[in-house]
Scaffold this active site. Sequence first.
Site, PDB file in Angstrom:
ATOM      1  N   ASP A  66      -4.999   2.164  -9.593  1.00  0.00           N
ATOM      2  CA  ASP A  66      -5.013   1.354  -8.363  1.00  0.00           C
ATOM      3  C   ASP A  66      -6.098   1.877  -7.410  1.00  0.00           C
ATOM      4  O   ASP A  66      -5.878   2.013  -6.199  1.00  0.00           O
ATOM      5  CB  ASP A  66      -3.647   1.319  -7.680  1.00  0.00           C
ATOM      6  CG  ASP A  66      -3.578   0.257  -6.573  1.00  0.00           C
ATOM      7  OD1 ASP A  66      -4.532  -0.543  -6.443  1.00  0.00           O
ATOM      8  OD2 ASP A  66      -2.570   0.240  -5.839  1.00  0.00           O
ATOM      9  N   HIS A  95      -6.423  -1.311 -13.556  1.00  0.00           N
ATOM     10  CA  HIS A  95      -6.104  -1.641 -12.158  1.00  0.00           C
ATOM     11  C   HIS A  95      -7.059  -0.932 -11.200  1.00  0.00           C
ATOM     12  O   HIS A  95      -6.776   0.164 -10.717  1.00  0.00           O
ATOM     13  CB  HIS A  95      -4.654  -1.258 -11.844  1.00  0.00           C
ATOM     14  CG  HIS A  95      -4.151  -1.870 -10.567  1.00  0.00           C
ATOM     15  ND1 HIS A  95      -2.838  -2.205 -10.362  1.00  0.00           N
ATOM     16  CD2 HIS A  95      -4.799  -2.234  -9.435  1.00  0.00           C
ATOM     17  CE1 HIS A  95      -2.692  -2.718  -9.152  1.00  0.00           C
ATOM     18  NE2 HIS A  95      -3.878  -2.742  -8.564  1.00  0.00           N
ATOM     19  N   ARG A 133     -14.283  -4.146  -4.899  1.00  0.00           N
ATOM     20  CA  ARG A 133     -14.659  -4.557  -3.526  1.00  0.00           C
ATOM     21  C   ARG A 133     -15.845  -5.506  -3.434  1.00  0.00           C
ATOM     22  O   ARG A 133     -16.160  -5.963  -2.340  1.00  0.00           O
ATOM     23  CB  ARG A 133     -14.942  -3.344  -2.628  1.00  0.00           C
ATOM     24  CG  ARG A 133     -13.800  -2.352  -2.541  1.00  0.00           C
ATOM     25  CD  ARG A 133     -12.519  -2.970  -2.035  1.00  0.00           C
ATOM     26  NE  ARG A 133     -11.508  -1.959  -1.748  1.00  0.00           N
ATOM     27  CZ  ARG A 133     -10.203  -2.219  -1.686  1.00  0.00           C
ATOM     28  NH1 ARG A 133      -9.760  -3.450  -1.907  1.00  0.00           N
ATOM     29  NH2 ARG A 133      -9.342  -1.270  -1.409  1.00  0.00           N
ATOM     30  N   HIS A 174      -9.982  -1.685  -7.797  1.00  0.00           N
ATOM     31  CA  HIS A 174     -10.580  -2.597  -6.805  1.00  0.00           C
ATOM     32  C   HIS A 174     -12.037  -2.193  -6.657  1.00  0.00           C
ATOM     33  O   HIS A 174     -12.328  -1.074  -6.236  1.00  0.00           O
ATOM     34  CB  HIS A 174      -9.848  -2.485  -5.467  1.00  0.00           C
ATOM     35  CG  HIS A 174      -8.424  -2.912  -5.539  1.00  0.00           C
ATOM     36  ND1 HIS A 174      -8.025  -4.209  -5.294  1.00  0.00           N
ATOM     37  CD2 HIS A 174      -7.295  -2.229  -5.869  1.00  0.00           C
ATOM     38  CE1 HIS A 174      -6.703  -4.304  -5.453  1.00  0.00           C
ATOM     39  NE2 HIS A 174      -6.240  -3.116  -5.801  1.00  0.00           N
ATOM     40  N   ASN A 234       0.188   1.200  -1.080  1.00  0.00           N
ATOM     41  CA  ASN A 234       1.164   0.138  -1.290  1.00  0.00           C
ATOM     42  C   ASN A 234       1.284  -0.131  -2.785  1.00  0.00           C
ATOM     43  O   ASN A 234       0.296  -0.515  -3.396  1.00  0.00           O
ATOM     44  CB  ASN A 234       0.712  -1.143  -0.568  1.00  0.00           C
ATOM     45  CG  ASN A 234       1.816  -2.180  -0.517  1.00  0.00           C
ATOM     46  OD1 ASN A 234       2.960  -1.886  -0.834  1.00  0.00           O
ATOM     47  ND2 ASN A 234       1.465  -3.393  -0.156  1.00  0.00           N
TER      48      ASN A 234
END
Lengths: 307, 427
Positions: free
Chosen positions: B307, B62, B66, B64, B280
């Site tokens: 995350d 998990h 970008r 990101h 989040n």
Amino acid sequence: MNWNRKDLLGLRELSADEINFVLETADAFKQVGTREIKKVPALRGKTLINFFVEPSTRTRTSFELAAFRLSADVINISASTSSLTKGETLKDTARNLEALHADILVLRHGSAGAPQFLAQRLKSSVINAGDGAHEHPTQGLLDIYTIREKRGKIAGLHIVIVGDILFSRVARSNIFGLTKLGARVTLVGPSTLVPREFEKLGVAVSHKIDNVLPEADVVNLLRIQHERQRKEYFPGIGEYTTLFGLTKERAKLLKPECLVMHPGPINRGVEIDSEVADGLQSVILDQVTNGLAVRMAVLYLCGGIST
Amino acid sequence: MSATIIRNGRIVDPANNRDESGDLLIVDGKIVDVSQLSTISSELDEIDGSNLVVCPGLIDIHVHLREPGFGHKETIASGARAAAAGGFSTIVCMPNTSPAADNPATIAWIKDRATETACVNVLPTGAISKNIAGEELASIGSLGRAGVVAITDDGHCVQNHELMRRAVEYARMVDLPVLDHCQDYNLVGNGVVHEGYWSTLLGLPGWPAAGEEAIVMRNILLAGLCDHHIHCQHISAAGSVRLIREARNRGVKISGEVCPHHIALTDEAIQNFDTNYKMNPPLRSKEDVNAILEGIADGTLSILCSDHAPHAGFEKEVEFDQAPFGIVGLETELGLFIDLLVHKHRKVDIKRLIGMYTVEPAKLLKLNAGTLSIGAPADVTLIDPDLEWTVRVDQFQSESRNSPFDQWKLKGRAVRTIVNGKTVWKL
């Protein structure tokens, strides 16, 4: 005592001694307001910027007048006239204002914590004039000042705050300040706007106003912010008035010495009946007058530190 | 021919239930039986593994990265460097890029970019719905052919249960697991922090735990209905742990993952309005933290991840409710998890922790990774579980610095990361 804060961000961070010190300082400035010449040179040569990102008339005017009476130079900036509408960040806007040698920044902002954010980054004094649903410390102080003036004390009094507590910065500042000074606070309103979680802040929660009013020493009514269309929080204005409005009938439950307060703007016939708002127990306009003295005290104390 | 031997390490390979002292031999990017050492003709690189755990290259399912679209926050190259520095040889990137990874062309672009610039294995996921809007199915079959390892709308959550049902049914046909960010939009509204004591005190809009639990429940029902695996991302709430535990006991194909911030911190951390504590799902209460720790201990929550959500400083340095959610995590997660789970709370041993970073994610996503089996790609991480170190965000490989863990003192970290037999990072 010595005041050593350049900023006033909220009442949660103040000690009881500090709150009392502001109130005593306000006593002196209130007296100034009764003189023929209402102006003192305390902040002469200082620049105050009223930076109101959210609309306000009462609070902005009160700060402006307080600053004039302390002989400060005052500039007003609203959301629509600031570069925030051009995509500038709050930090950049504020740093530009500081670069113009602003000594005191009075900030009204829709986001909780915005004054903390600026206070950590600026040398100027930052005075919170209301941040989201977080705090409105000068309103809390002027409410406490008014109660103290009319009732002679705070400790031991039972203060009832009625209305939209969840979204109210006025309620939070009142809760923090009043409990520090030894008052008993009860919050009243619909369960959706006065969740039980508030009990953890050291106050009582009730949803039955008729049970609470007879024991109140002060009733502070908050405006129902119906323009925000909070349909999911309560069924409607009519039902709100039925269950929680301080009607003429309900006002008969109050002790004769109980004060009726409201931070304004009031919605006559919604949270308070006209007759009650204008009645003998009402100190709503005293609150406005006292707000000026309290804000002079706050500007004087914090403005004295920023140099 | 290139050959490397890691000598005298503690070899921990949960996929083969192995935990023993020994040497690990790597030849031409593959794990080779150490008994073949005598047959090696070329020069042998030697790595001293004494006092180190030698384990399969860690997998973070998990992150990101970008790119495309937000290269000022992170690039595939910089995110991969951050992964290597954190001990990760394989990372799985989320599809909420610009354009969204909801089509085969974007997946091809990400894979090309990774081949050209990334020092670790980068495995893309594809979106569940077109443009991650939750309205129409993305071309899930074509995404599978383009090489995604799973589908997810991470950062968003398909609200329409019927659409989600069809996505799960369809994913079953093309053999792709479904990962889900569990958030009921109606319950959560504009919430930015855990709904509880601190949201009440600070007047910040609350994000109730029920907003996660409702979607975890939905996913349990759909996993049963469709007989296909749904993996619940970044679990934060005690109720979610209870629901997943009960469903797994019944044999439902459901699983959950944990991020380090959800056990390292509680919502108390938000009181100064520092946006590096805004993520989040949000930081929750002590009770939630304890429930997650128990869920890790009893195997209910089986995968660890970061995350990793990079944001530029100027984006995070704004009013709390207006700041983007998320923190970087690749370079701190292993240290935090070893420190908290193995040393401080003693919830799992290092072998299980490595299992949650290797065999478990490999099983979920059906990867040829996460093992030191003979013939497997030589992705290897060397860990010093007792090394004491201090987090320094200014030394991150990531392009971004949005971490609440700056200056934290941790015990345990990766000291070398090997991808396909080559050292891509060492301390």
